[in-house]
Structures are given as structure tokens and as C-alpha cells.
Motif scaffolding. Structure first.
Motif, PDB file in Angstrom:
ATOM      1  N   GLN A   1       0.816  -1.212   0.000  1.00 35.26           N
ATOM      2  CA  GLN A   1       0.000   0.000   0.000  1.00 35.26           C
ATOM      3  C   GLN A   1       0.853   1.267   0.000  1.00 35.26           C
ATOM      4  O   GLN A   1       0.398   2.317  -0.432  1.00 35.26           O
TER       5      GLN A   1
ATOM      6  N   ILE B   1      -6.235 -14.181  -3.234  1.00 31.24           N
ATOM      7  CA  ILE B   1      -6.295 -12.935  -4.003  1.00 31.24           C
ATOM      8  C   ILE B   1      -7.606 -12.880  -4.783  1.00 31.24           C
ATOM      9  O   ILE B   1      -7.961 -13.849  -5.472  1.00 31.24           O
TER      10      ILE B   1
ATOM     11  N   LYS C   1      -9.713  -8.794  -8.626  1.00 30.34           N
ATOM     12  CA  LYS C   1      -9.133  -7.477  -8.921  1.00 30.34           C
ATOM     13  C   LYS C   1      -7.669  -7.395  -8.509  1.00 30.34           C
ATOM     14  O   LYS C   1      -7.036  -6.359  -8.671  1.00 30.34           O
ATOM     15  N   GLY C   2      -7.137  -8.484  -7.933  1.00 36.40           N
ATOM     16  CA  GLY C   2      -5.731  -8.516  -7.545  1.00 36.40           C
ATOM     17  C   GLY C   2      -5.469  -8.112  -6.098  1.00 36.40           C
ATOM     18  O   GLY C   2      -4.319  -8.014  -5.691  1.00 36.40           O
ATOM     19  N   LYS C   3      -6.511  -7.911  -5.320  1.00 41.10           N
ATOM     20  CA  LYS C   3      -6.336  -7.506  -3.915  1.00 41.10           C
ATOM     21  C   LYS C   3      -6.127  -8.745  -3.039  1.00 41.10           C
ATOM     22  O   LYS C   3      -6.889  -9.705  -3.120  1.00 41.10           O
TER      23      LYS C   3
ATOM     24  N   ASP D   1      -2.873  -5.389   0.151  1.00 35.12           N
ATOM     25  CA  ASP D   1      -1.872  -5.098  -0.881  1.00 35.12           C
ATOM     26  C   ASP D   1      -2.359  -5.671  -2.211  1.00 35.12           C
ATOM     27  O   ASP D   1      -3.299  -6.472  -2.267  1.00 35.12           O
ATOM     28  N   THR D   2      -1.722  -5.253  -3.300  1.00 34.82           N
ATOM     29  CA  THR D   2      -2.189  -5.591  -4.644  1.00 34.82           C
ATOM     30  C   THR D   2      -1.208  -6.498  -5.369  1.00 34.82           C
ATOM     31  O   THR D   2       0.014  -6.255  -5.347  1.00 34.82           O
TER      32      THR D   2
END
Length: 149
Positions: free
Chosen positions: A38, A98, A101-103, A144-145
């Protein structure tokens, strides 16, 4: 000429070896996966991609050494509650669940050889396994992504 007992024994050995070799996991494609904290800091994982059911089912089984900076990305066709275990897996792992959306929605440590299920708390599309402690060591956390290829 071989006796029938010797021929049968030889045939059984050949069949056993053939079966054993066919059970070995095949080489999966490897892609670079970027994880962005982040605060904007990025880390790269060289991940084997497990998209087929048989590849996902086998995962890291029997692997004794999984170096830092590597992992396995499990790709599913739809969002769902995922459940993983460590049966026949000697190397301690951490798993990130995950969403599409990749989160990162969850991160859990997993115990070698355990048959206890490690279940995502929400529906997700992907799971990324890495050597245990890698996420923590790099300050990677829920929220986090993951930038997927």
C-alpha cells in the motif's frame, strides 16, 4: 532366453518405473508476479502458473526446496471460497488468497504435511504460495495488490 518368472519380474519393474516417472509434476510455465504494498513498494515473485486442475491438485507436493522469491500461482475459473492443504508437501509455505481485482484478501502460514484445510474467508480467484515467512519478511499484508500478467 529369459525365464517366464524373470520376464514377468522385468516387465513389472518397467511398468513401475513408467508409472513413477509419469507421476512427476511436469514443468509449469513461469511468470513474474508483482506485489505492490500500500506504500507503493513493489516485490517480484517468479511464480509457476498452475491453471489446469491436475496442476493445481499437485501444487508443491514432494518439493523439498522452494527458494525465496519464487512461488506458485493457482488460477481458478471463477471466484469461490478456496481451500488448500499441505498433504505430501515437506516445505513450509505461506499462502495469499487474491480476489479477481488482484487484492490480497487473506495470508496464512501452512504446516508441512498437514491435511488441515486452510480456507479463504471470502470468494477469491487466485492463491499464491511462497516459502513461509516471505510475505511477513517483505511487509506484504492483506489489502496489498498483486499485479497479474
Amino acid at each position: 532366453m529369459l525365464s517366464s518368472k524373470k520376464s514377468l519380474f522385468l516387465l513389472l519393474i518397467i511398468l513401475s518405473l513408467t508409472q513413477l516417472l509419469s507421476c512427476k509434476s511436469k514443468k509449469l510455465p513461469v511468470k513474474e508476479i508483482i506485489i505492490q504494498r500500500q506504500d507503493g513498494t513493489q516485490f517480484t515473485v517468479s511464480a509457476e502458473i498452475a491453471e489446469k486442475t491436475e496442476d493445481r491438485n499437485h501444487g508443491f507436493m514432494e518439493r523439498k526446496n522452494i527458494p525465496d522469491g519464487t512461488g506458485m500461482l493457482f488460477v481458478f475459473e471463477k471466484d469461490q471460497i478456496l481451500s488448500f492443504w499441505m498433504k505430501n508437501t515437506p516445505h513450509p509455505l505461506s499462502i495469499a488468497y487474491i480476489d479477481s481485482k488482484g487484492k490480497i484478501r487473506d495470508i496464512f502460514d501452512m504446516t508441512p504435511y498437514s491435511t488441515a484445510s486452510v480456507i479463504s474467508t471470502v470468494s477469491v480467484r487466485y492463491a499464491l504460495e511462497v516459502p513461509q515467512g516471505w510475505y511477513k519478511k517483505n511487509g506484504i499484508a492483506k489489502g496489498d495488490t498483486v499485479i497479474l500478467p
